[in-house]
Design an enzyme around this catalytic site. Sequence first.
Site, PDB file in Angstrom:
ATOM      1  N   ASP A  16       0.765  -1.280   0.096  1.00  0.00           N
ATOM      2  CA  ASP A  16       0.025   0.009  -0.033  1.00  0.00           C
ATOM      3  C   ASP A  16       0.871   1.245   0.022  1.00  0.00           C
ATOM      4  OD1 ASP A  16      -2.387   1.395  -0.382  1.00  0.00           O
ATOM      5  OD2 ASP A  16      -2.673   1.454   2.093  1.00  0.00           O
ATOM      6  N   HIS A  33       1.951   3.550  -9.058  1.00  0.00           N
ATOM      7  CA  HIS A  33       1.931   2.087  -9.249  1.00  0.00           C
ATOM      8  C   HIS A  33       2.872   1.504 -10.059  1.00  0.00           C
ATOM      9  CE1 HIS A  33      -1.924   2.555  -7.469  1.00  0.00           C
ATOM     10  NE2 HIS A  33      -2.411   3.016  -8.488  1.00  0.00           N
ATOM     11  N   LEU A 127      10.973 -20.132  -5.935  1.00  0.00           N
ATOM     12  CA  LEU A 127      10.107 -19.267  -5.279  1.00  0.00           C
ATOM     13  C   LEU A 127       8.559 -19.515  -5.765  1.00  0.00           C
ATOM     14  CD1 LEU A 127       9.450 -16.857  -3.158  1.00  0.00           C
ATOM     15  CD2 LEU A 127       9.587 -15.494  -5.125  1.00  0.00           C
TER      16      LEU A 127
END
Length: 243
Positions: A16, A33, A127
């Site tokens: 955030d 963003h 991962l």
Amino acid sequence: MTQQQCVPSHVAIIMDGNGRWAQHRNQIRAVGHRAGLKAVRKIVTYAASIGVKVLTLYAFSSENWKRPSTEVSALISLFIYALNREMKSLNKNNVRLNIIGDISRFSNHLQNMIINAEQLTKNNSGLVLNIAANYGGRWDILQSAKKITEQVVNGHLTLDDITEERFSLEMSLYNLPEVDLVIRTGGDYRISNFLLWQIAYSELYFTDILWPDFNPSLFDEAIKAFNTRERRFGGIDDKEQTC
Ligand code: IPE
Ligand code: IPE
Ligand code: MG
């Protein structure tokens, strides 16, 4: 990272603060963003390098559709751009990519890209990177409840078969280690409908840092804090606890 730190197997991040990061620079939110995507790249690489097994990133919530359509479009375009651009290198780095969330609301084009990306990386053993897109914790519980109900209606399950374990099998992330640590950047102290069921016993770590400013050394700080926590899971002091 110092050697004696225990690395959590599964870290989930509420990324955030992109909008505020841009606003502080008198830029439009989309700029934030884009800067956020750069932080994602760094953190994915770093998490894999220190031995995190699963990284789950909250990219777009089921409530984020409430934003102005220009911002929603910018976010979706960025998602498409990132999938196009990053897939090859993620695959080369042995990353297995999963998208969690209700992808049926996305265009067919994006849905196909998601399916192809998952398909391309499904046998990778490094991962596991989960991207939560149009994800809501309530949606997740509800979709699980619907699948279970369907099986009861069809006579494949009885009420007694519905245990926590059985219910979990229908939830997102069911096949992965439990979430050990949730990190939220951006200064707010809430979950915002991210994983609900799955974080029942996760450790929570909040930082004021805005997501585009988050970096490997701040990730280390979060892991350090995680290492100071005593996880009891409802039991009593368990000195045997390992990571
Ligand atoms: C988080 O940053 C990214 C998404 C929700 C997609 P925000 O866009 O919420 O940034 P702030 O919280 O407004 O600063
Ligand atoms: C949470 O951030 C969602 C993501 C990071 C994708 P929001 O900015 O949407 O959360 P609220 O609205 O502040 O709770
Ligand atoms: Mg926000």
